[in-house]
Design a protein around this motif. Sequence first.
Motif, mmCIF file in Angstrom:
data_model
loop_
_atom_site.group_PDB
_atom_site.id
_atom_site.type_symbol
_atom_site.label_atom_id
_atom_site.label_comp_id
_atom_site.label_asym_id
_atom_site.label_seq_id
_atom_site.Cartn_x
_atom_site.Cartn_y
_atom_site.Cartn_z
ATOM 1 N N ASN A 23 -6.227 10.133 36.149
ATOM 2 C CA ASN A 23 -5.761 10.254 37.533
ATOM 3 C C ASN A 23 -4.278 9.928 37.681
ATOM 4 O O ASN A 23 -3.645 10.379 38.630
ATOM 5 N N SER A 24 -3.718 9.149 36.768
ATOM 6 C CA SER A 24 -2.290 8.840 36.881
ATOM 7 C C SER A 24 -1.452 10.103 36.704
ATOM 8 O O SER A 24 -0.402 10.253 37.323
ATOM 9 N N ALA A 25 -1.902 11.030 35.880
ATOM 10 C CA ALA A 25 -1.166 12.285 35.681
ATOM 11 C C ALA A 25 -1.142 13.114 36.957
ATOM 12 O O ALA A 25 -0.143 13.778 37.241
ATOM 13 N N VAL A 26 -2.200 13.063 37.726
ATOM 14 C CA VAL A 26 -2.262 13.826 38.984
ATOM 15 C C VAL A 26 -1.196 13.322 39.959
ATOM 16 O O VAL A 26 -0.648 14.097 40.738
ATOM 17 N N ALA A 27 -0.863 12.058 39.895
ATOM 18 C CA ALA A 27 0.198 11.504 40.756
ATOM 19 C C ALA A 27 1.586 11.746 40.164
ATOM 20 O O ALA A 27 2.555 11.932 40.902
ATOM 21 N N LEU A 28 1.695 11.747 38.843
ATOM 22 C CA LEU A 28 3.001 11.895 38.199
ATOM 23 C C LEU A 28 3.586 13.294 38.342
ATOM 24 O O LEU A 28 4.798 13.450 38.468
ATOM 25 N N VAL A 29 2.745 14.305 38.321
ATOM 26 C CA VAL A 29 3.247 15.684 38.377
ATOM 27 C C VAL A 29 4.012 15.940 39.681
ATOM 28 O O VAL A 29 5.173 16.350 39.646
ATOM 29 N N ASN A 43 1.750 14.575 26.957
ATOM 30 C CA ASN A 43 0.371 14.112 26.795
ATOM 31 C C ASN A 43 -0.429 14.202 28.095
ATOM 32 O O ASN A 43 -1.174 13.298 28.454
ATOM 33 N N ILE A 44 -0.257 15.305 28.800
ATOM 34 C CA ILE A 44 -0.985 15.554 30.044
ATOM 35 C C ILE A 44 -2.437 15.891 29.702
ATOM 36 O O ILE A 44 -2.688 16.734 28.842
ATOM 37 N N PRO A 45 -3.396 15.254 30.360
ATOM 38 C CA PRO A 45 -4.794 15.563 30.056
ATOM 39 C C PRO A 45 -5.171 16.984 30.488
ATOM 40 O O PRO A 45 -4.620 17.514 31.453
ATOM 41 N N ASN A 46 -6.080 17.582 29.764
ATOM 42 C CA ASN A 46 -6.533 18.939 30.071
ATOM 43 C C ASN A 46 -7.698 18.859 31.056
ATOM 44 O O ASN A 46 -8.855 18.998 30.689
ATOM 45 N N ILE A 47 -7.367 18.617 32.322
ATOM 46 C CA ILE A 47 -8.387 18.517 33.371
ATOM 47 C C ILE A 47 -8.094 19.553 34.453
ATOM 48 O O ILE A 47 -6.953 19.988 34.625
ATOM 49 N N SER A 48 -9.121 19.935 35.173
ATOM 50 C CA SER A 48 -8.969 20.987 36.183
ATOM 51 C C SER A 48 -8.024 20.580 37.317
ATOM 52 O O SER A 48 -7.348 21.436 37.890
ATOM 53 N N ASP A 49 -7.952 19.293 37.629
ATOM 54 C CA ASP A 49 -7.046 18.844 38.694
ATOM 55 C C ASP A 49 -5.596 19.180 38.365
ATOM 56 O O ASP A 49 -4.831 19.583 39.241
ATOM 57 N N ILE A 50 -5.203 19.001 37.115
ATOM 58 C CA ILE A 50 -3.826 19.299 36.707
ATOM 59 C C ILE A 50 -3.574 20.797 36.773
ATOM 60 O O ILE A 50 -2.524 21.239 37.246
ATOM 61 N N LEU A 57 1.732 24.002 42.999
ATOM 62 C CA LEU A 57 3.169 23.731 42.992
ATOM 63 C C LEU A 57 3.971 24.970 42.619
ATOM 64 O O LEU A 57 5.060 25.194 43.160
ATOM 65 N N ASN A 58 3.435 25.807 41.731
ATOM 66 C CA ASN A 58 4.109 27.070 41.418
ATOM 67 C C ASN A 58 4.160 27.973 42.644
ATOM 68 O O ASN A 58 5.181 28.606 42.914
ATOM 69 N N LEU A 59 3.083 28.025 43.413
ATOM 70 C CA LEU A 59 3.059 28.833 44.638
ATOM 71 C C LEU A 59 4.064 28.322 45.667
ATOM 72 O O LEU A 59 4.613 29.091 46.455
ATOM 73 N N LEU A 60 4.313 27.007 45.649
ATOM 74 C CA LEU A 60 5.262 26.405 46.585
ATOM 75 C C LEU A 60 6.708 26.498 46.090
ATOM 76 O O LEU A 60 7.617 26.061 46.775
ATOM 77 N N GLY A 61 6.907 27.058 44.901
ATOM 78 C CA GLY A 61 8.257 27.285 44.413
ATOM 79 C C GLY A 61 8.724 26.373 43.294
ATOM 80 O O GLY A 61 9.854 26.502 42.841
ATOM 81 N N ALA A 62 7.902 25.446 42.843
ATOM 82 C CA ALA A 62 8.299 24.594 41.723
ATOM 83 C C ALA A 62 8.256 25.404 40.439
ATOM 84 O O ALA A 62 7.494 26.365 40.320
ATOM 85 N N LYS A 63 9.076 25.039 39.501
ATOM 86 C CA LYS A 63 9.077 25.703 38.198
ATOM 87 C C LYS A 63 8.389 24.760 37.208
ATOM 88 O O LYS A 63 8.921 23.705 36.869
ATOM 89 N N ILE A 64 7.199 25.142 36.785
ATOM 90 C CA ILE A 64 6.422 24.315 35.868
ATOM 91 C C ILE A 64 6.089 25.134 34.637
ATOM 92 O O ILE A 64 5.450 26.175 34.726
#
Length: 85
Positions: A23-29, A43-50, A57-64
């Motif tokens: 869950n910390s990764a969901v806040a860090l992104v 080392n981002i976990p491979n979870i559906s939330d990410i 965030l890509n739809l909102l214009g972020a470049k990831i």
Amino acid sequence: MNKMIIEGNKKLTGEIKISGAKNSAVALVPAALLSDEGAIIENIPNISDISALKDILNLLGAKIEETMVYWQSKQRILSIKKYQK
């Protein structure tokens, strides 16, 4: 709760190592978008939330950009930057 007080008019730079739950990764992104220079999160976990967060965030214009590194162990890395007009 511990807190850190930053004094002065100096630019903050450096790296931090966060250990902990998925869950910390969901806040860090989304927090990485607060940086004008962007961030690289390893080392981002491979979870559906990410995956969902990345799509939103890509739809909102972020470049990831996502890369997978296979050295010693499989590691997921996200490179996150704000949208530049």
